[in-house]
Each structure stands twice: as structure tokens, then as C-alpha cells.
Write a protein that holds these residues in place. Structure first.
Motif, mmCIF file in Angstrom:
data_model
loop_
_atom_site.group_PDB
_atom_site.id
_atom_site.type_symbol
_atom_site.label_atom_id
_atom_site.label_comp_id
_atom_site.label_asym_id
_atom_site.label_seq_id
_atom_site.Cartn_x
_atom_site.Cartn_y
_atom_site.Cartn_z
ATOM 1 N N GLY A 16 0.788 -1.224 0.000
ATOM 2 C CA GLY A 16 0.000 0.000 0.000
ATOM 3 C C GLY A 16 0.823 1.277 0.000
ATOM 4 O O GLY A 16 0.285 2.362 -0.231
ATOM 5 N N ALA A 17 2.118 1.165 0.230
ATOM 6 C CA ALA A 17 2.982 2.352 0.274
ATOM 7 C C ALA A 17 3.197 2.919 -1.128
ATOM 8 O O ALA A 17 3.016 2.235 -2.137
ATOM 9 C CB ALA A 17 4.325 2.000 0.900
ATOM 10 N N ILE A 18 3.589 4.180 -1.164
ATOM 11 C CA ILE A 18 4.021 4.809 -2.419
ATOM 12 C C ILE A 18 5.530 4.609 -2.536
ATOM 13 O O ILE A 18 6.285 4.906 -1.614
ATOM 14 C CB ILE A 18 3.687 6.310 -2.438
ATOM 15 N N VAL A 19 5.947 4.103 -3.689
ATOM 16 C CA VAL A 19 7.362 3.828 -3.924
ATOM 17 C C VAL A 19 7.922 4.858 -4.897
ATOM 18 O O VAL A 19 7.267 5.197 -5.898
ATOM 19 C CB VAL A 19 7.546 2.415 -4.509
ATOM 20 N N SER A 20 9.102 5.344 -4.615
ATOM 21 C CA SER A 20 9.783 6.279 -5.503
ATOM 22 C C SER A 20 11.126 5.687 -5.910
ATOM 23 O O SER A 20 11.953 5.365 -5.056
ATOM 24 C CB SER A 20 9.998 7.621 -4.787
ATOM 25 N N LEU A 21 11.329 5.510 -7.198
ATOM 26 C CA LEU A 21 12.574 4.973 -7.741
ATOM 27 C C LEU A 21 13.197 6.044 -8.629
ATOM 28 O O LEU A 21 12.485 6.719 -9.381
ATOM 29 C CB LEU A 21 12.295 3.709 -8.557
ATOM 30 N N ASN A 22 14.516 6.190 -8.557
ATOM 31 C CA ASN A 22 15.141 7.333 -9.212
ATOM 32 C C ASN A 22 16.423 6.976 -9.953
ATOM 33 O O ASN A 22 17.131 6.046 -9.570
ATOM 34 C CB ASN A 22 15.481 8.383 -8.146
ATOM 35 N N ARG A 77 2.068 3.717 -6.959
ATOM 36 C CA ARG A 77 1.067 3.955 -5.906
ATOM 37 C C ARG A 77 0.453 2.641 -5.476
ATOM 38 O O ARG A 77 0.394 1.677 -6.245
ATOM 39 C CB ARG A 77 -0.037 4.886 -6.438
ATOM 40 N N ASP A 78 -0.009 2.619 -4.222
ATOM 41 C CA ASP A 78 -0.689 1.426 -3.705
ATOM 42 C C ASP A 78 0.103 0.160 -4.058
ATOM 43 O O ASP A 78 -0.399 -0.755 -4.710
ATOM 44 C CB ASP A 78 -2.102 1.346 -4.281
ATOM 45 N N SER A 79 1.332 0.121 -3.644
ATOM 46 C CA SER A 79 2.219 -0.982 -4.018
ATOM 47 C C SER A 79 1.665 -2.326 -3.537
ATOM 48 O O SER A 79 1.042 -2.423 -2.458
ATOM 49 C CB SER A 79 3.627 -0.741 -3.469
ATOM 50 N N GLN A 80 1.900 -3.353 -4.354
ATOM 51 C CA GLN A 80 1.399 -4.698 -4.096
ATOM 52 C C GLN A 80 2.565 -5.677 -4.001
ATOM 53 O O GLN A 80 3.627 -5.442 -4.599
ATOM 54 C CB GLN A 80 0.482 -5.126 -5.249
ATOM 55 N N PRO A 81 2.401 -6.780 -3.299
ATOM 56 C CA PRO A 81 3.473 -7.782 -3.244
ATOM 57 C C PRO A 81 3.928 -8.225 -4.635
ATOM 58 O O PRO A 81 5.106 -8.540 -4.838
ATOM 59 C CB PRO A 81 2.838 -8.933 -2.454
ATOM 60 N N SER A 82 3.005 -8.212 -5.602
ATOM 61 C CA SER A 82 3.368 -8.616 -6.968
ATOM 62 C C SER A 82 4.282 -7.592 -7.651
ATOM 63 O O SER A 82 4.846 -7.866 -8.715
ATOM 64 C CB SER A 82 2.112 -8.807 -7.818
ATOM 65 N N ASP A 83 4.444 -6.411 -7.041
ATOM 66 C CA ASP A 83 5.369 -5.413 -7.576
ATOM 67 C C ASP A 83 6.819 -5.718 -7.174
ATOM 68 O O ASP A 83 7.748 -5.037 -7.633
ATOM 69 C CB ASP A 83 5.007 -4.005 -7.077
#
Lengths: 113, 113
Positions: A16-22, A77-83
Motif C-alpha cells: 500500500g505504500a508509495i514507492v519512488s525509484l530514481n 502507488r498502492d504498491s502490491q506484493p506482486s510489484d
């Protein structure tokens, strides 16, 4: 200096967290920017393809390019285990006349249920 | 629609030997790109073939060579193998020059001893 730099992580977030990759890149002339996702023991798959500056959204994924800072980002957004996978940024210089593709080292993401 | 396939899946060779890796492109695609991915690193672009002609090359020595056939399948040949050649070799196919919408195969894992 490498053409593209990416923080290798690893990155671990709750579901559910928002992930930021850069990623940062070296040449302001670079024009085409991509994000790939690579699951373990698989080839990369294209997530987002952007040209020039600005934002591009596709479902839970947003790609952002800031050419003035030579900085690209992928937000999930709304990160999932499948991510859970390794995320690779890639840059095609194109405008510099060279047909080439530079990848970052990849950031390993784990989404915890 | 058949995806990108690569053969063999795994390969073990001795330093100094030669190896040939094969890639069948996705139906309708006329471009194949080859990449080397060392463990924990992003893919590195080796070269691209478009309609049987080399169309761009990364920073790899001449002992890395390739070929594309009239059916757009492709081979990667590596002569005088070195220990550092141990990696996952990926091919990707696409329609047209460049790197837009390329689809990756699962890769060939090469181990040089």
C-alpha cells in the motif's frame, strides 16, 4: 562518469505504500527514457516509455522526467506484493546520433504484505 | 503470437572457447538487440540488428559478433571466451529501428570456467 546512475537499494516497503525509484543521467541531450521491471530469472519487461520532460501516468505507475536536473523517477502507488522485482531505468541517447541504450544497475524492490 | 525465445537456457564453456547463442524474434518483429547482464547489474547493450544489418553497437570488443537471418532470428557469437564473459545474455525484439516497445527473451546463462 557513467551515462546513467541508479541507487541499487534494496528497497523494502509495506503493502500500500508509495514507492519512488530514481535515476540520474549524464547528458542533457538524451531524449528517450524507459523503465523496465525484471522478475527473478526473467527478462526485463517495459513498464513506461517517455520522451522529453514531464509526467506520464499508466494505472498505478507514474514516470517523471526532469531534464533540467537530468533526473528521472518512477512512482508506484498502492504498491502490491506482486510489484516485488528489480526496476531498471534505461536511456536512449538517440538525439546524439548513437543508436545505444544505457541501463541503470537496477533497484530491487520488496513489497511486504 | 509467439514471444521471444532463446537457446540454450544454460551453457558452461571453458576460457578460450567459442560460443553461439540463438534468439528467435517475436512474430512480426524485424529488429533484434543483444544485451549482457552480469549478476547484480543492469543489462549492457552489445549490438542491434535491423533487417539483417548491424544498427548500433555498444562498448564491446570485436570478438563479440552477430548475425541476423532473413526470418529475423539472430545469433550472438563470442570468441576467445574470458571469465568475465560469464553473464546472462538477453535478446530483445522490436519493430523498427531503436528501442521502442522491445520484448525480451528469458536469456541464456553463460558460465565460463
Amino acid at each position: 562518469q557513467k551515462e546513467v546512475e541508479q541507487d541499487p537499494g534494496p528497497l523494502s516497503v509495506p503493502e500500500g505504500a508509495i514507492v519512488s525509484l530514481n535515476c540520474t543521467y549524464s547528458n542533457s541531450a538524451f531524449q528517450y527514457f524507459m523503465w523496465y521491471r525484471q522478475y527473478s530469472r526473467k527478462g526485463p519487461e517495459l513498464l513506461m516509455y517517455t520522451y522529453s520532460s514531464g509526467n506520464k501516468e499508466d494505472g498505478r505507475f507514474t514516470a517523471q522526467v526532469d531534464k533540467s536536473s537530468k533526473y528521472i523517477s518512477l512512482f508506484i502507488r498502492d504498491s502490491q506484493p506482486s510489484d516485488s522485482a528489480t526496476y531498471l531505468c534505461a536511456i536512449n541517447p538517440y538525439q546524439t546520433g548513437a543508436n545505444n541504450l544505457f541501463f541503470g544497475t537496477g533497484t530491487r524492490l520488496t513489497v511486504i504484505p | 503470437e509467439t514471444g521471444v525465445t532463446q537457446s540454450p537456457t544454460h551453457l558452461i564453456k571453458t576460457r578460450g572457447q567459442q560460443v553461439t547463442l540463438r534468439c528467435s524474434s517475436q512474430s512480426g518483429h524485424n529488429t533484434v538487440s543483444w544485451y549482457q547482464q552480469a549478476l547484480g547489474q543492469g543489462p549492457q547493450f552489445i549490438f542491434q540488428y535491423y533487417r539483417e544489418e548491424e544498427n548500433g553497437r555498444g562498448n564491446f570488443p570485436p570478438r563479440f559478433s552477430g548475425l541476423q537471418f532473413p526470418n529475423y532470428s539472430s545469433e550472438l557469437n563470442v570468441n576467445a571466451l574470458e571469465l568475465d564473459d560469464s553473464a546472462l545474455y538477453l535478446c530483445a525484439s522490436s519493430l523498427g529501428q531503436g528501442f521502442y516497445e522491445q520484448y525480451f527473451g528469458p536469456g541464456t546463462r553463460l558460465t565460463v570456467t
